[in-house]
Design a protein around this motif. Structure first.
Motif, PDB file in Angstrom:
ATOM      1  N   LEU A  83      -3.153 -10.052 -14.939  1.00  0.00           N
ATOM      2  CA  LEU A  83      -2.077  -9.188 -15.416  1.00  0.00           C
ATOM      3  C   LEU A  83      -2.243  -7.756 -14.905  1.00  0.00           C
ATOM      4  O   LEU A  83      -1.266  -7.117 -14.490  1.00  0.00           O
ATOM      5  CB  LEU A  83      -2.019  -9.192 -16.949  1.00  0.00           C
ATOM      6  N   VAL A  84      -3.461  -7.249 -14.914  1.00  0.00           N
ATOM      7  CA  VAL A  84      -3.713  -5.897 -14.416  1.00  0.00           C
ATOM      8  C   VAL A  84      -3.422  -5.828 -12.920  1.00  0.00           C
ATOM      9  O   VAL A  84      -2.787  -4.874 -12.444  1.00  0.00           O
ATOM     10  CB  VAL A  84      -5.161  -5.464 -14.737  1.00  0.00           C
ATOM     11  N   ASP A  85      -3.867  -6.819 -12.175  1.00  0.00           N
ATOM     12  CA  ASP A  85      -3.599  -6.841 -10.732  1.00  0.00           C
ATOM     13  C   ASP A  85      -2.096  -6.904 -10.455  1.00  0.00           C
ATOM     14  O   ASP A  85      -1.590  -6.210  -9.560  1.00  0.00           O
ATOM     15  CB  ASP A  85      -4.310  -8.024 -10.067  1.00  0.00           C
ATOM     16  N   THR A  86      -1.374  -7.719 -11.200  1.00  0.00           N
ATOM     17  CA  THR A  86       0.077  -7.820 -11.038  1.00  0.00           C
ATOM     18  C   THR A  86       0.737  -6.483 -11.357  1.00  0.00           C
ATOM     19  O   THR A  86       1.610  -6.020 -10.617  1.00  0.00           O
ATOM     20  CB  THR A  86       0.651  -8.925 -11.961  1.00  0.00           C
ATOM     21  N   TRP A  87       0.315  -5.863 -12.440  1.00  0.00           N
ATOM     22  CA  TRP A  87       0.877  -4.562 -12.829  1.00  0.00           C
ATOM     23  C   TRP A  87       0.634  -3.525 -11.736  1.00  0.00           C
ATOM     24  O   TRP A  87       1.526  -2.774 -11.373  1.00  0.00           O
ATOM     25  CB  TRP A  87       0.271  -4.112 -14.160  1.00  0.00           C
ATOM     26  N   LYS A  88      -0.602  -3.519 -11.209  1.00  0.00           N
ATOM     27  CA  LYS A  88      -0.931  -2.570 -10.149  1.00  0.00           C
ATOM     28  C   LYS A  88      -0.044  -2.795  -8.923  1.00  0.00           C
ATOM     29  O   LYS A  88       0.451  -1.842  -8.320  1.00  0.00           O
ATOM     30  CB  LYS A  88      -2.402  -2.700  -9.731  1.00  0.00           C
ATOM     31  N   SER A  89       0.136  -4.068  -8.551  1.00  0.00           N
ATOM     32  CA  SER A  89       0.947  -4.360  -7.359  1.00  0.00           C
ATOM     33  C   SER A  89       2.413  -3.998  -7.586  1.00  0.00           C
ATOM     34  O   SER A  89       3.109  -3.631  -6.642  1.00  0.00           O
ATOM     35  CB  SER A  89       0.813  -5.829  -6.962  1.00  0.00           C
ATOM     36  N   GLN A  90       2.884  -4.062  -8.801  1.00  0.00           N
ATOM     37  CA  GLN A  90       4.271  -3.692  -9.091  1.00  0.00           C
ATOM     38  C   GLN A  90       4.448  -2.176  -9.176  1.00  0.00           C
ATOM     39  O   GLN A  90       5.497  -1.653  -8.842  1.00  0.00           O
ATOM     40  CB  GLN A  90       4.736  -4.337 -10.400  1.00  0.00           C
ATOM     41  N   VAL A  91       3.432  -1.465  -9.609  1.00  0.00           N
ATOM     42  CA  VAL A  91       3.517  -0.017  -9.772  1.00  0.00           C
ATOM     43  C   VAL A  91       3.249   0.702  -8.448  1.00  0.00           C
ATOM     44  O   VAL A  91       3.837   1.752  -8.180  1.00  0.00           O
ATOM     45  CB  VAL A  91       2.534   0.455 -10.870  1.00  0.00           C
ATOM     46  N   GLN A  92       2.388   0.174  -7.636  1.00  0.00           N
ATOM     47  CA  GLN A  92       1.955   0.840  -6.402  1.00  0.00           C
ATOM     48  C   GLN A  92       3.114   1.287  -5.520  1.00  0.00           C
ATOM     49  O   GLN A  92       3.112   2.427  -5.059  1.00  0.00           O
ATOM     50  CB  GLN A  92       1.000  -0.084  -5.618  1.00  0.00           C
ATOM     51  N   PRO A  93       4.123   0.442  -5.248  1.00  0.00           N
ATOM     52  CA  PRO A  93       5.223   0.898  -4.388  1.00  0.00           C
ATOM     53  C   PRO A  93       5.981   2.101  -4.977  1.00  0.00           C
ATOM     54  O   PRO A  93       6.531   2.907  -4.250  1.00  0.00           O
ATOM     55  CB  PRO A  93       6.150  -0.314  -4.287  1.00  0.00           C
ATOM     56  N   HIS A  94       5.994   2.223  -6.275  1.00  0.00           N
ATOM     57  CA  HIS A  94       6.747   3.291  -6.931  1.00  0.00           C
ATOM     58  C   HIS A  94       5.897   4.540  -7.157  1.00  0.00           C
ATOM     59  O   HIS A  94       6.431   5.599  -7.478  1.00  0.00           O
ATOM     60  CB  HIS A  94       7.286   2.800  -8.277  1.00  0.00           C
ATOM     61  N   LEU A  95       4.606   4.429  -6.989  1.00  0.00           N
ATOM     62  CA  LEU A  95       3.704   5.536  -7.275  1.00  0.00           C
ATOM     63  C   LEU A  95       3.968   6.743  -6.368  1.00  0.00           C
ATOM     64  O   LEU A  95       4.012   7.879  -6.834  1.00  0.00           O
ATOM     65  CB  LEU A  95       2.247   5.069  -7.139  1.00  0.00           C
ATOM     66  N   GLY A  96       4.173   6.492  -5.092  1.00  0.00           N
ATOM     67  CA  GLY A  96       4.461   7.582  -4.149  1.00  0.00           C
ATOM     68  C   GLY A  96       5.723   8.327  -4.527  1.00  0.00           C
ATOM     69  O   GLY A  96       5.774   9.559  -4.518  1.00  0.00           O
ATOM     70  N   LYS A  97       6.756   7.579  -4.885  1.00  0.00           N
ATOM     71  CA  LYS A  97       8.032   8.199  -5.275  1.00  0.00           C
ATOM     72  C   LYS A  97       7.857   9.004  -6.558  1.00  0.00           C
ATOM     73  O   LYS A  97       8.394  10.112  -6.683  1.00  0.00           O
ATOM     74  CB  LYS A  97       9.091   7.120  -5.464  1.00  0.00           C
TER      75      LYS A  97
END
Length: 120
Positions: A83-97
């Motif tokens: 779950l943490v890995d999935t959350w990280k992968s979903q958040v990562q693309p939006h982190l820069g923005k």
């Protein structure tokens, strides 16, 4: 020697010593004394058996917990990691923005003129 065995051994000897002291200190006839002693030894034996059964039941419960509980804990830990890995992968693309928007917002707030009211 395990703690349970040490406890049982100490309990047994202590019980026998206490019962013997009580029985020997009370004035009774020989036959009555032997009957009382026999009854007390039977009671203590039953108590020791009850303690042994309780210790064995506790051991079984601990073994059940180890065999059934540990795989469940491992599964839960793995699920949380996923779950943490999935959350990280979903958040990562939006982190820069999000960082860029935050920086822009900070710059815009610097451009806002600060005005004071008369009450200050």
């Amino acid at each position: 020697m395990g703690k349970a065995k040490s406890f049982l051994l100490g309990f047994t000897f202590g019980s026998v010593a206490a019962a013997s002291a009580v029985l020997l200190s009370t004035p009774k006839a020989g036959k009555q004394f032997r009957t009382t002693l026999k009854d007390k030894v039977g009671e203590m034996s039953a108590s020791v058996d009850d303690i042994k059964n309780a210790v064995n039941q506790a051991k079984e419960n601990i073994n059940d917990l180890k065999t059934k509980g540990m795989p469940l804990v491992r599964t839960t830990v793995n699920d949380v990691k996923e779950l943490v890995d999935t959350w990280k992968s979903q958040v990562q693309p939006h982190l820069g923005k999000l960082l860029q928007d935050s920086k822009s917002l900070g710059e815009e707030t610097k451009r806002i003129p600060i005005t004071r009211s008369i009450d200050d």
